[in-house]
Design an enzyme around this catalytic site. Sequence first.
Site, PDB file in Angstrom:
ATOM      1  N   TYR A 290     -18.398 -15.696  47.534  1.00  0.00           N
ATOM      2  CA  TYR A 290     -17.244 -15.852  48.434  1.00  0.00           C
ATOM      3  C   TYR A 290     -17.595 -16.699  49.642  1.00  0.00           C
ATOM      4  O   TYR A 290     -16.775 -17.466  50.141  1.00  0.00           O
ATOM      5  CB  TYR A 290     -16.681 -14.471  48.819  1.00  0.00           C
TER       6      TYR A 290
ATOM      7  N   ARG B  64     -17.257 -20.173  48.501  1.00  0.00           N
ATOM      8  CA  ARG B  64     -15.842 -20.558  48.321  1.00  0.00           C
ATOM      9  C   ARG B  64     -15.180 -20.753  49.675  1.00  0.00           C
ATOM     10  O   ARG B  64     -14.366 -21.651  49.880  1.00  0.00           O
ATOM     11  CB  ARG B  64     -15.119 -19.505  47.481  1.00  0.00           C
TER      12      ARG B  64
ATOM     13  N   HIS C  63      -3.056 -11.705  46.822  1.00  0.00           N
ATOM     14  CA  HIS C  63      -4.435 -11.377  46.432  1.00  0.00           C
ATOM     15  C   HIS C  63      -5.396 -11.470  47.597  1.00  0.00           C
ATOM     16  O   HIS C  63      -6.602 -11.649  47.397  1.00  0.00           O
ATOM     17  CB  HIS C  63      -4.879 -12.295  45.283  1.00  0.00           C
TER      18      HIS C  63
ATOM     19  N   CYS D 296     -14.389  -3.769  55.940  1.00  0.00           N
ATOM     20  CA  CYS D 296     -15.433  -2.809  55.568  1.00  0.00           C
ATOM     21  C   CYS D 296     -15.114  -2.224  54.190  1.00  0.00           C
ATOM     22  O   CYS D 296     -13.976  -1.866  53.890  1.00  0.00           O
ATOM     23  CB  CYS D 296     -15.485  -1.673  56.591  1.00  0.00           C
TER      24      CYS D 296
ATOM     25  N   CYS E   9     -20.597  -3.087  58.585  1.00  0.00           N
ATOM     26  CA  CYS E   9     -19.428  -2.714  59.394  1.00  0.00           C
ATOM     27  C   CYS E   9     -19.896  -2.253  60.786  1.00  0.00           C
ATOM     28  O   CYS E   9     -20.834  -1.459  60.906  1.00  0.00           O
ATOM     29  CB  CYS E   9     -18.686  -1.560  58.701  1.00  0.00           C
TER      30      CYS E   9
ATOM     31  N   GLY F  53       1.710 -24.588  40.293  1.00  0.00           N
ATOM     32  CA  GLY F  53       0.268 -24.518  40.087  1.00  0.00           C
ATOM     33  C   GLY F  53      -0.281 -23.159  39.749  1.00  0.00           C
ATOM     34  O   GLY F  53      -1.347 -22.774  40.224  1.00  0.00           O
TER      35      GLY F  53
ATOM     36  N   SER G 212      -1.082 -20.463  36.399  1.00  0.00           N
ATOM     37  CA  SER G 212      -1.142 -20.295  34.935  1.00  0.00           C
ATOM     38  C   SER G 212      -0.268 -19.124  34.509  1.00  0.00           C
ATOM     39  O   SER G 212      -0.021 -18.924  33.330  1.00  0.00           O
ATOM     40  CB  SER G 212      -2.592 -20.045  34.496  1.00  0.00           C
TER      41      SER G 212
ATOM     42  N   ASN H  62       3.742 -27.917  37.106  1.00  0.00           N
ATOM     43  CA  ASN H  62       2.437 -27.662  36.502  1.00  0.00           C
ATOM     44  C   ASN H  62       2.199 -28.760  35.467  1.00  0.00           C
ATOM     45  O   ASN H  62       3.048 -28.953  34.598  1.00  0.00           O
ATOM     46  CB  ASN H  62       2.426 -26.286  35.814  1.00  0.00           C
TER      47      ASN H  62
HETATM   48  C1  BV8 Z   1      -4.272  -4.552  38.723  1.00  0.00           C
HETATM   49  C2  BV8 Z   1      -8.449 -12.822  44.192  1.00  0.00           C
HETATM   50  C3  BV8 Z   1      -4.181  -2.211  38.426  1.00  0.00           C
HETATM   51  C4  BV8 Z   1      -9.918 -12.755  43.918  1.00  0.00           C
HETATM   52  C5  BV8 Z   1      -7.432 -12.675  41.965  1.00  0.00           C
HETATM   53  C6  BV8 Z   1      -4.036  -7.276  30.139  1.00  0.00           C
HETATM   54  C7  BV8 Z   1      -2.703  -7.688  30.241  1.00  0.00           C
HETATM   55  C8  BV8 Z   1      -2.084  -7.774  31.486  1.00  0.00           C
HETATM   56  C9  BV8 Z   1      -2.800  -7.451  32.644  1.00  0.00           C
HETATM   57  C10 BV8 Z   1      -4.105  -7.063  32.510  1.00  0.00           C
HETATM   58  C11 BV8 Z   1      -4.734  -6.968  31.279  1.00  0.00           C
HETATM   59  N1  BV8 Z   1      -6.015  -6.569  31.485  1.00  0.00           N
HETATM   60  C12 BV8 Z   1      -6.207  -6.395  32.803  1.00  0.00           C
HETATM   61  C13 BV8 Z   1      -5.054  -6.667  33.425  1.00  0.00           C
HETATM   62  C14 BV8 Z   1      -4.799  -6.592  34.850  1.00  0.00           C
HETATM   63  C15 BV8 Z   1      -5.354  -7.813  35.560  1.00  0.00           C
HETATM   64  C16 BV8 Z   1      -4.900  -9.091  34.902  1.00  0.00           C
HETATM   65  O1  BV8 Z   1      -3.777  -9.526  35.089  1.00  0.00           O
HETATM   66  N2  BV8 Z   1      -5.798  -9.696  34.108  1.00  0.00           N
HETATM   67  C17 BV8 Z   1      -5.449 -10.916  33.432  1.00  0.00           C
HETATM   68  C18 BV8 Z   1      -6.609 -11.898  33.512  1.00  0.00           C
HETATM   69  C19 BV8 Z   1      -5.090 -10.581  31.998  1.00  0.00           C
HETATM   70  N3  BV8 Z   1      -4.797  -7.741  36.879  1.00  0.00           N
HETATM   71  C20 BV8 Z   1      -5.447  -7.026  37.821  1.00  0.00           C
HETATM   72  O2  BV8 Z   1      -6.525  -6.508  37.660  1.00  0.00           O
HETATM   73  C21 BV8 Z   1      -4.706  -6.874  39.128  1.00  0.00           C
HETATM   74  N4  BV8 Z   1      -4.748  -5.492  39.508  1.00  0.00           N
HETATM   75  O3  BV8 Z   1      -3.702  -4.750  37.683  1.00  0.00           O
HETATM   76  O4  BV8 Z   1      -4.559  -3.315  39.215  1.00  0.00           O
HETATM   77  C22 BV8 Z   1      -4.037  -1.103  39.365  1.00  0.00           C
HETATM   78  C23 BV8 Z   1      -2.753  -0.664  39.719  1.00  0.00           C
HETATM   79  C24 BV8 Z   1      -2.628   0.389  40.580  1.00  0.00           C
HETATM   80  C25 BV8 Z   1      -3.779   1.007  41.122  1.00  0.00           C
HETATM   81  C26 BV8 Z   1      -5.046   0.517  40.782  1.00  0.00           C
HETATM   82  C27 BV8 Z   1      -5.183  -0.526  39.904  1.00  0.00           C
HETATM   83  C28 BV8 Z   1      -5.391  -7.668  40.239  1.00  0.00           C
HETATM   84  C29 BV8 Z   1      -5.371  -9.131  39.916  1.00  0.00           C
HETATM   85  C30 BV8 Z   1      -5.869  -9.923  41.116  1.00  0.00           C
HETATM   86  C31 BV8 Z   1      -7.218 -10.525  40.822  1.00  0.00           C
HETATM   87  N5  BV8 Z   1      -7.617 -11.386  41.931  1.00  0.00           N
HETATM   88  N6  BV8 Z   1      -7.778 -13.430  43.035  1.00  0.00           N
HETATM   89  C32 BV8 Z   1     -10.544 -14.116  43.977  1.00  0.00           C
HETATM   90  O5  BV8 Z   1      -9.836 -15.128  44.191  1.00  0.00           O
HETATM   91  O6  BV8 Z   1     -11.782 -14.149  43.810  1.00  0.00           O
HETATM   92  S1  BV8 Z   1      -6.701 -13.420  40.657  1.00  0.00           S
HETATM   93  C33 BV8 Z   1      -7.045 -15.080  40.711  1.00  0.00           C
HETATM   94  O7  BV8 Z   1      -6.820 -15.549  39.410  1.00  0.00           O
HETATM   95  C34 BV8 Z   1      -6.110 -15.866  41.560  1.00  0.00           C
HETATM   96  O8  BV8 Z   1      -5.748 -15.206  42.741  1.00  0.00           O
HETATM   97  C35 BV8 Z   1      -4.925 -16.102  40.685  1.00  0.00           C
HETATM   98  O9  BV8 Z   1      -3.995 -15.092  40.790  1.00  0.00           O
HETATM   99  C36 BV8 Z   1      -5.545 -16.011  39.308  1.00  0.00           C
HETATM  100  C37 BV8 Z   1      -5.657 -17.378  38.729  1.00  0.00           C
HETATM  101  O10 BV8 Z   1      -4.403 -17.726  38.521  1.00  0.00           O
HETATM  102  P1  BV8 Z   1      -3.880 -19.131  39.076  1.00  0.00           P
HETATM  103  O11 BV8 Z   1      -3.734 -19.111  40.530  1.00  0.00           O
HETATM  104  O12 BV8 Z   1      -2.698 -19.414  38.238  1.00  0.00           O
HETATM  105  O13 BV8 Z   1      -5.021 -20.167  38.787  1.00  0.00           O
HETATM  106  P2  BV8 Z   1      -5.533 -20.645  37.379  1.00  0.00           P
HETATM  107  O14 BV8 Z   1      -6.835 -21.287  37.603  1.00  0.00           O
HETATM  108  O15 BV8 Z   1      -5.391 -19.547  36.385  1.00  0.00           O
HETATM  109  O16 BV8 Z   1      -4.454 -21.751  36.948  1.00  0.00           O
HETATM  110  C38 BV8 Z   1      -4.332 -22.912  37.703  1.00  0.00           C
HETATM  111  C39 BV8 Z   1      -3.043 -23.547  37.225  1.00  0.00           C
HETATM  112  O17 BV8 Z   1      -2.843 -24.708  38.007  1.00  0.00           O
HETATM  113  C40 BV8 Z   1      -3.098 -23.998  35.779  1.00  0.00           C
HETATM  114  O18 BV8 Z   1      -1.896 -23.623  35.138  1.00  0.00           O
HETATM  115  C41 BV8 Z   1      -3.199 -25.520  35.877  1.00  0.00           C
HETATM  116  O19 BV8 Z   1      -2.520 -26.165  34.816  1.00  0.00           O
HETATM  117  C42 BV8 Z   1      -2.502 -25.780  37.161  1.00  0.00           C
HETATM  118  N7  BV8 Z   1      -2.920 -26.995  37.868  1.00  0.00           N
HETATM  119  C43 BV8 Z   1      -4.133 -27.614  37.852  1.00  0.00           C
HETATM  120  N8  BV8 Z   1      -4.095 -28.690  38.669  1.00  0.00           N
HETATM  121  C44 BV8 Z   1      -2.845 -28.744  39.202  1.00  0.00           C
HETATM  122  C45 BV8 Z   1      -2.097 -27.662  38.706  1.00  0.00           C
HETATM  123  N9  BV8 Z   1      -0.814 -27.437  39.053  1.00  0.00           N
HETATM  124  C46 BV8 Z   1      -0.245 -28.307  39.903  1.00  0.00           C
HETATM  125  N10 BV8 Z   1      -0.890 -29.370  40.439  1.00  0.00           N
HETATM  126  C47 BV8 Z   1      -2.187 -29.626  40.105  1.00  0.00           C
HETATM  127  N11 BV8 Z   1      -2.831 -30.676  40.625  1.00  0.00           N
HETATM  128 ZN    ZN Z   2     -16.687   0.718  58.119  1.00  0.00          ZN
END
Ligand code: BV8
Ligand code: ZN
Length: 256
Positions: free
Chosen positions: A69, A72, A121, A129, A155, A195, A197, A221
């Site tokens: 991080y 990043r 997110h 902390c 912390c 932008g 997925s 996209n």
């Molecule tokens: C939760 C912060 C439960 C961290 C992020 C199976 C099915 C469905 C869901 C799940 C499953 N198995 C697990 C899950 C849940 C999981 C999930 O969805 N997994 C997916 C992978 C299947 N979700 C979670 O875990 C969420 N929490 O469900 O909790 C719960 C509920 C109650 C109580 C307790 C628990 C939490 C998800 C959040 C994760 N954190 N980010 C960090 O950044 O390090 S997610 C992270 O990935 C990003 O924030 C973003 O959301 C995601 C990536 O997505 P995008 O932003 O779309 O980026 P990506 O690279 O994928 O795509 C880029 C796009 O841009 C492409 O389409 C490309 O074509 C396009 N592009 C490229 N260049 C350009 C462009 N577009 C325009 N112009 C350009 N030039």
């Molecule tokens: Zn603390």
Amino acid sequence: MGQRAVREAGALLARARRVVVFTGAGVSAESGVPTFRDALTGLWGRFDAQRLATPAAFADDPELVWGWYESRRAAVRRALPNAAHVAVAAIEARLPGTVVVTQNVDDLHERAGSVAPIHLHGSLFAPRCSACAAPAPVPPAAEEPGEGRSAPPRCGRCSALVRPGVVWFGEALPAAAFEAAVEAASACDLLLTVGTSGLVHPAAEIPLVAARLGASVVQVNPGETPLDGVADVNLRAPAAEVLPELVRAAWGVDVA
Ligand code: BV8
Ligand code: ZN
């Protein structure tokens, strides 16, 4: 970019009264911030983001995850908002009440002038902390941002490890942010999804909430996404190229 599609999308934006702009990593791609799926260039090439962005990874190796991080955050600090971020801010300026909902953890929307984007997110600039959740100071930009492990700070209140202020896989989204995003999507007449997925839930539901309640959906996209069938108009182009064209088509305004 297909001019007909831009004209169609421009007409939807010109008619819109309440707009939601929903963004993902693609909106920051042209600022040089790797999208999430390729966020692992360089040293991180050998890790799987979805494995690193988890509570287990941080518990298992806090220095590796904190270092990722840090690097990043350094990359975002070096980056500049691109024309897509500027176009989004121009939409907000033209249509007060526009709500920006982002999945990104960078601050490029804010630096382009967006007033208060909803971060579903979290943010690279809101460490907290890991035990008592007290906000922790954002570490200063290191002279030579390391590209490797780095020990997380402790912390000031309870001495537990400070963690990145982002939502990891398996963690619940901040309830207030998600509720505000659902509310905005429910009340808008146009949702512009840029932008993303559309693969990460529950954030990926936001455009569907808007579509289900009758809003028009415009997608920006270069690639295909699960939203292709939901969008009224698909602008298959990079955001920094086509968002300024969209603003010009709607209002004859040139984005700086
Ligand atoms: C939760 C912060 C439960 C961290 C992020 C199976 C099915 C469905 C869901 C799940 C499953 N198995 C697990 C899950 C849940 C999981 C999930 O969805 N997994 C997916 C992978 C299947 N979700 C979670 O875990 C969420 N929490 O469900 O909790 C719960 C509920 C109650 C109580 C307790 C628990 C939490 C998800 C959040 C994760 N954190 N980010 C960090 O950044 O390090 S997610 C992270 O990935 C990003 O924030 C973003 O959301 C995601 C990536 O997505 P995008 O932003 O779309 O980026 P990506 O690279 O994928 O795509 C880029 C796009 O841009 C492409 O389409 C490309 O074509 C396009 N592009 C490229 N260049 C350009 C462009 N577009 C325009 N112009 C350009 N030039
Ligand atoms: Zn603390």
